[in-house]
Design a protein around this motif. Structure first.
Motif, PDB file in Angstrom:
ATOM      1  N   LEU A  17       0.821  -1.175  -0.077  1.00  0.00           N
ATOM      2  CA  LEU A  17       0.045   0.009   0.120  1.00  0.00           C
ATOM      3  C   LEU A  17       0.744   1.202   0.065  1.00  0.00           C
ATOM      4  CD1 LEU A  17      -3.008   1.215   0.010  1.00  0.00           C
ATOM      5  CD2 LEU A  17      -2.658   1.038   2.441  1.00  0.00           C
ATOM      6  N   ILE A  18       1.915   1.349   0.917  1.00  0.00           N
ATOM      7  CA  ILE A  18       2.822   2.327   0.923  1.00  0.00           C
ATOM      8  C   ILE A  18       3.459   2.769  -0.407  1.00  0.00           C
ATOM      9  CG2 ILE A  18       4.762   3.376   2.028  1.00  0.00           C
ATOM     10  CD1 ILE A  18       3.622   2.179   4.636  1.00  0.00           C
ATOM     11  N   VAL A  19       4.045   1.482  -0.867  1.00  0.00           N
ATOM     12  CA  VAL A  19       4.672   1.320  -2.280  1.00  0.00           C
ATOM     13  C   VAL A  19       3.827   2.227  -3.364  1.00  0.00           C
ATOM     14  CG1 VAL A  19       5.646   0.031  -4.248  1.00  0.00           C
ATOM     15  CG2 VAL A  19       6.010  -0.469  -1.537  1.00  0.00           C
ATOM     16  N   VAL A  20       2.352   1.973  -3.496  1.00  0.00           N
ATOM     17  CA  VAL A  20       1.684   2.541  -4.131  1.00  0.00           C
ATOM     18  C   VAL A  20       1.482   3.902  -4.218  1.00  0.00           C
ATOM     19  CG1 VAL A  20      -1.101   2.709  -4.979  1.00  0.00           C
ATOM     20  CG2 VAL A  20      -0.030   0.484  -4.450  1.00  0.00           C
ATOM     21  N   PHE A  21       1.558   4.485  -2.867  1.00  0.00           N
ATOM     22  CA  PHE A  21       1.123   5.691  -2.684  1.00  0.00           C
ATOM     23  C   PHE A  21       2.550   6.541  -2.880  1.00  0.00           C
ATOM     24  CE2 PHE A  21      -2.381   4.720   0.235  1.00  0.00           C
ATOM     25  CZ  PHE A  21      -3.168   5.831  -0.223  1.00  0.00           C
ATOM     26  N   LEU A  22       3.698   6.162  -2.665  1.00  0.00           N
ATOM     27  CA  LEU A  22       4.975   6.755  -2.992  1.00  0.00           C
ATOM     28  C   LEU A  22       5.111   6.747  -4.293  1.00  0.00           C
ATOM     29  CD1 LEU A  22       7.231   5.355  -0.213  1.00  0.00           C
ATOM     30  CD2 LEU A  22       6.421   7.736  -0.317  1.00  0.00           C
ATOM     31  N   ILE A  23       4.924   5.817  -5.058  1.00  0.00           N
ATOM     32  CA  ILE A  23       5.301   5.451  -6.473  1.00  0.00           C
ATOM     33  C   ILE A  23       4.175   6.625  -7.481  1.00  0.00           C
ATOM     34  CG2 ILE A  23       5.669   4.122  -8.739  1.00  0.00           C
ATOM     35  CD1 ILE A  23       7.890   3.892  -6.455  1.00  0.00           C
ATOM     36  N   SER A  24       3.159   6.565  -6.919  1.00  0.00           N
ATOM     37  CA  SER A  24       2.117   7.434  -7.565  1.00  0.00           C
ATOM     38  C   SER A  24       2.496   8.670  -7.435  1.00  0.00           C
ATOM     39  CB  SER A  24       0.737   7.270  -6.723  1.00  0.00           C
ATOM     40  OG  SER A  24       0.222   5.875  -6.919  1.00  0.00           O
ATOM     41  N   PHE A  25       2.847   9.454  -6.236  1.00  0.00           N
ATOM     42  CA  PHE A  25       3.139  10.713  -6.185  1.00  0.00           C
ATOM     43  C   PHE A  25       4.455  10.891  -7.106  1.00  0.00           C
ATOM     44  CE2 PHE A  25       1.309  10.709  -1.981  1.00  0.00           C
ATOM     45  CZ  PHE A  25       0.594  11.671  -2.081  1.00  0.00           C
ATOM     46  N   ALA A  26       5.382  10.161  -7.137  1.00  0.00           N
ATOM     47  CA  ALA A  26       6.796  10.258  -8.164  1.00  0.00           C
ATOM     48  C   ALA A  26       5.948  10.323  -9.662  1.00  0.00           C
ATOM     49  CB  ALA A  26       7.496   9.123  -7.980  1.00  0.00           C
TER      50      ALA A  26
END
Length: 487
Positions: free
Chosen positions: A332-341
């Motif tokens: 879940l946290i991976v999705v948020f971080l990569i989405s912002f990038a």
């Protein structure tokens, strides 16, 4: 922006089709038809091949785009294209020789944590070569403003091939080892088909004559290898380095999360195919007015469109993780971080095209090398401490810093920024939508919840974009679509 919007629309359709097929593969077929270990192996092979691809291509795909429009005679152009066809072999042949002689040493280094990797290193090399020549032949037609077929091959073909192979595994028509050979064969076939299409548009006449600006061409190709490697390294080094610290099935879990977030990159990937040759033309013609207009329009259009995709992913992610195997839900946290990038990537518009096709690309290489080193160090520090979340954080920091440096540098050299007041309005709109919709869901089945919430968010977002007149290009495209529909 007419040709940009027309081809971008077609490219967006094929790119979304590809990502839709890829989503079925990544979220459902790979996770159910292959073991987590072999899914991780596939992700590792493709990530390693992506990292090698810019080296194997010798920067030719970027070099064609930069210099093609500067050759005015047919003979000079044929000599240039002949050089471009053979240049990648100067890297590919020595690398293959080194790989053959030092295979055991390389295999020992890369298979310390996961011994399964050892037997498949040649798959990485062959896939990288296939990817490299595909990009060369795609660039061959890009410069003629023909991007639709190439984009279809780039986004759809290999995913359909993977889907067919996965079903073949499921129905026990082939073994997993044959499946892995098939994946490599799909990339090789894609390059071959792209070659046939490119030659149909401009059949090469081999001319081994001296080329004007040869020194500049070779210097650019050599330096752009570094630039391309840096950009790819930042995107794929995470999956490559996870193999050195964590069990290989962890790469599978990480890859699913990254794939979900990468859907945000679709508009940029689609528009980039036509923005690249147009930017090169404006730079070669020293047309700064059109260049600035393209910079700001592309940035705003991409930010608005990718912003909607960002909302659909972030606001539905909790429901999405309810319909895939539970072991994959730790990303879940991976999705948020990569989405912002990825959202930040879209905000740059044609920034990359400006830098790689201008006379200032050398300075960007220095920034890129420094940031690639930073990405590697961050992964080395954060993966052992935070696992896949550490890898995502390292990628987010590296991309955020790299993008900020590129914006500052383009402003310093060209006195241009991609932002307008409409950019700020769009950012505020995105924040409001996240605050309103993140903590609210329907109470039905997760798939029904995702569909209903997506329709509601999509309609509300589009209406506000049109009401606030954020983008002239989007408004005119929507109006044109409804005008044709009503006829």
């Amino acid at each position: 922006m007419g040709i940009v919007l027309r081809q971008s629309l077609r490219n967006t359709i094929s790119t979304y089709l590809g990502f839709g097929i890829g989503a079925i593969n990544a979220l459902f077929l790979y996770t159910n038809f292959l073991t987590d270990e072999y899914y991780g192996l596939v992700a590792y092979i493709l990530s390693a091949a992506n990292i090698m691809m810019p080296l194997m291509a010798f920067g030719v795909h970027n070099t064609i785009v930069k210099f093609y429009s500067s050759f005015k005679s047919k003979n000079a152009l044929n000599s240039f294209l002949t050089l471009m066809l053979f240049l990648p072999l100067l890297i590919a042949i020595p690398v293959a020789s080194i790989g053959y002689v030092a295979y055991d040493t390389i295999a020992d280094l890369l298979s310390k944590e996961n011994t399964i990797v050892r037997a498949y290193l040649w798959y990485i090399f062959i896939t990288a070569i296939s990817m490299a020549y595909f990009e060369v032949f795609f660039a061959w037609v890009k410069v003629q403003m023909k991007t639709v077929f190439g984009n279809f091959m780039k986004e759809v073909f290999h995913r359909v091939g993977a889907m067919l192979l996965l079903f073949s595994v499921y129905f026990k028509l082939i073994s997993v080892d044959t499946f892995l050979i098939g994946i490599v064969a799909v990339y090789a076939l894609r390059a071959f088909i792209m070659m046939l299409y490119a030659f149909a548009k401009w059949l090469p006449v081999f001319r081994f004559k001296r080329i004007d600006k040869l020194k500049s061409i070779i210097n650019y190709a050599l330096l752009i290898i570094i630039a391309g490697s840096v950009a790819t390294l930042i995107l794929d080094i995470d999956k490559f380095m996870l193999n050195n610290y964590l069990p290989i099935e962890t790469i599978a879990y990480y890859s699913v999360a990254v794939f979900i977030a990468t859907v945000i990159a679709v508009p940029q990937r689609a528009m980039h195919q036509i923005l690249l040759p147009l930017t090169a033309k404006f730079l070669n013609d020293d047309n700064r007015i059109e260049l600035k207009d393209l910079y700001q329009r592309s940035s705003l259009t991409l930010f608005i469109v990718s912003g909607l995709i960002f909302l659909l992913i972030v606001l539905n992610i909790n429901e999405l993780y309810k319909i895939i195997p539970e072991e994959f839900s730790g990303g879940l946290i991976v999705v948020f971080l990569i989405s912002f990038a990825k959202l930040y990537d879209n905000l740059l518009g044609n920034n990359n095209a400006i830098l790689f096709n201008s006379d200032y690309y050398r300075a960007v290489l220095v920034f890129g090398v420094g940031l690639a080193i930073m990405a590697i160090v961050l992964n080395m520090v954060l993966i052992p401490r935070l696992g896949i979340n550490g890898s995502a954080l390292a990628t987010f920091i590296a991309i955020a810093v790299y993008n900020t440096v590129k914006i500052i540098y383009v402003h310093a050299k060209f006195k241009m920024l991609p932002f307008t007041i409409a950019t700020l309005k769009t950012l505020c709109l995105l924040i409001v939508f996240v605050l309103i919709f993140y903590f609210w869901d329907f109470t039905f089945h997760p798939i029904v919840n995702i569909l209903l919430k997506s329709v509601l968010i999509g309609l509300a977002y589009l209406l506000l974009v049109l009401r606030l007149r954020l983008s002239e290009d989007i408004s005119s495209s929507v109006n044109a679509f409804f005008s044709k529909s009503s006829e």
